[in-house]
Design a protein around this motif. Structure first.
Motif, PDB file in Angstrom:
ATOM      1  N   ARG A  93       5.522  98.042 -53.158  1.00  0.00           N
ATOM      2  CA  ARG A  93       4.229  98.803 -53.298  1.00  0.00           C
ATOM      3  C   ARG A  93       3.863  99.058 -54.835  1.00  0.00           C
ATOM      4  O   ARG A  93       2.838  98.993 -55.430  1.00  0.00           O
ATOM      5  CB  ARG A  93       4.434 100.167 -52.813  1.00  0.00           C
ATOM      6  CG  ARG A  93       4.312 100.029 -50.899  1.00  0.00           C
ATOM      7  CD  ARG A  93       4.223 101.266 -50.508  1.00  0.00           C
ATOM      8  NE  ARG A  93       5.290 102.268 -50.565  1.00  0.00           N
ATOM      9  CZ  ARG A  93       6.418 102.165 -49.930  1.00  0.00           C
ATOM     10  NH1 ARG A  93       6.420 101.203 -48.912  1.00  0.00           N
ATOM     11  NH2 ARG A  93       7.484 102.746 -50.036  1.00  0.00           N
ATOM     12  N   ARG A 116      -3.755  97.351 -61.095  1.00  0.00           N
ATOM     13  CA  ARG A 116      -3.945  98.075 -62.602  1.00  0.00           C
ATOM     14  C   ARG A 116      -4.072  97.081 -63.685  1.00  0.00           C
ATOM     15  O   ARG A 116      -5.028  97.129 -64.491  1.00  0.00           O
ATOM     16  CB  ARG A 116      -2.831  99.153 -62.925  1.00  0.00           C
ATOM     17  CG  ARG A 116      -2.870 100.298 -61.989  1.00  0.00           C
ATOM     18  CD  ARG A 116      -3.906 101.145 -62.057  1.00  0.00           C
ATOM     19  NE  ARG A 116      -3.774 101.825 -63.454  1.00  0.00           N
ATOM     20  CZ  ARG A 116      -4.434 103.029 -63.494  1.00  0.00           C
ATOM     21  NH1 ARG A 116      -5.159 103.729 -62.657  1.00  0.00           N
ATOM     22  NH2 ARG A 116      -4.205 103.762 -64.634  1.00  0.00           N
ATOM     23  N   TYR A 118       0.448  97.851 -56.707  1.00  0.00           N
ATOM     24  CA  TYR A 118      -0.258  98.627 -57.631  1.00  0.00           C
ATOM     25  C   TYR A 118      -0.332  98.557 -58.966  1.00  0.00           C
ATOM     26  O   TYR A 118      -1.661  98.155 -59.470  1.00  0.00           O
ATOM     27  CB  TYR A 118       0.474 100.118 -57.715  1.00  0.00           C
ATOM     28  CG  TYR A 118      -0.315 101.017 -58.329  1.00  0.00           C
ATOM     29  CD1 TYR A 118      -1.483 101.889 -57.888  1.00  0.00           C
ATOM     30  CD2 TYR A 118       0.120 101.329 -59.679  1.00  0.00           C
ATOM     31  CE1 TYR A 118      -1.989 102.772 -58.620  1.00  0.00           C
ATOM     32  CE2 TYR A 118      -0.504 102.605 -60.493  1.00  0.00           C
ATOM     33  CZ  TYR A 118      -1.730 102.955 -60.024  1.00  0.00           C
ATOM     34  OH  TYR A 118      -2.302 103.937 -60.759  1.00  0.00           O
TER      35      TYR A 118
END
Length: 133
Positions: A119, A127, A123
């Motif tokens: 995860r 980003r 992410y």
């Protein structure tokens, strides 16, 4: 769980840990100042556990310290830092599971850590693709 099942699960988790390291290496190359992580030496099934594997852990720790000074927002830095700490900790659990008695809590602990890392990788990919968000 018998010893053979434990070892089979551990081998699978080691492969997943190596795969996560590869993903982390790709993320490190996308940092504002790219950090090159060397490949894990393939030495049978000992790549993460022998002396060269320990050297890989030291490289990850140096990368973790270096990324704290990179020009990134605080959230991205914190998640990346956590990802590297999680990888290092999971590698230690892997070594404990390989060298110690077959504690049944170790494989599920490692699996949960690998899921968290997955995860975090997702992410961070987002980003790094969209630093303004």
């Amino acid at each position: 769980m018998d010893y053979e099942d434990f070892q089979a699960r551990l081998e699978n988790l080691g492969e997943m840990l190596e795969g996560t390291y590869t993903l982390i290496g790709k993320l490190c190359m996308r940092l504002p100042l790219p950090i090159n992580l060397p490949p894990i030496p393939l030495d049978g099934d000992r790549g993460l556990l022998d002396g060269e594997g320990l050297a890989v852990a030291e490289v990850v720790e140096r990368a973790r310290v270096a990324l704290l000074d990179l020009p990134m927002d605080d959230v991205t830095t914190a998640v990346f830092n956590t990802l590297l700490i999680e990888w290092l900790t999971t590698r230690e659990l892997y070594a404990l599971a390989d060298f110690g008695p077959p504690h049944e809590y170790l494989p599920p602990s490692m699996l949960l850590a690998l899921e968290r890392m997955g995860r975090m990788v997702d992410y961070l990919e987002d980003r790094l693709d969209n630093p303004e968000t």
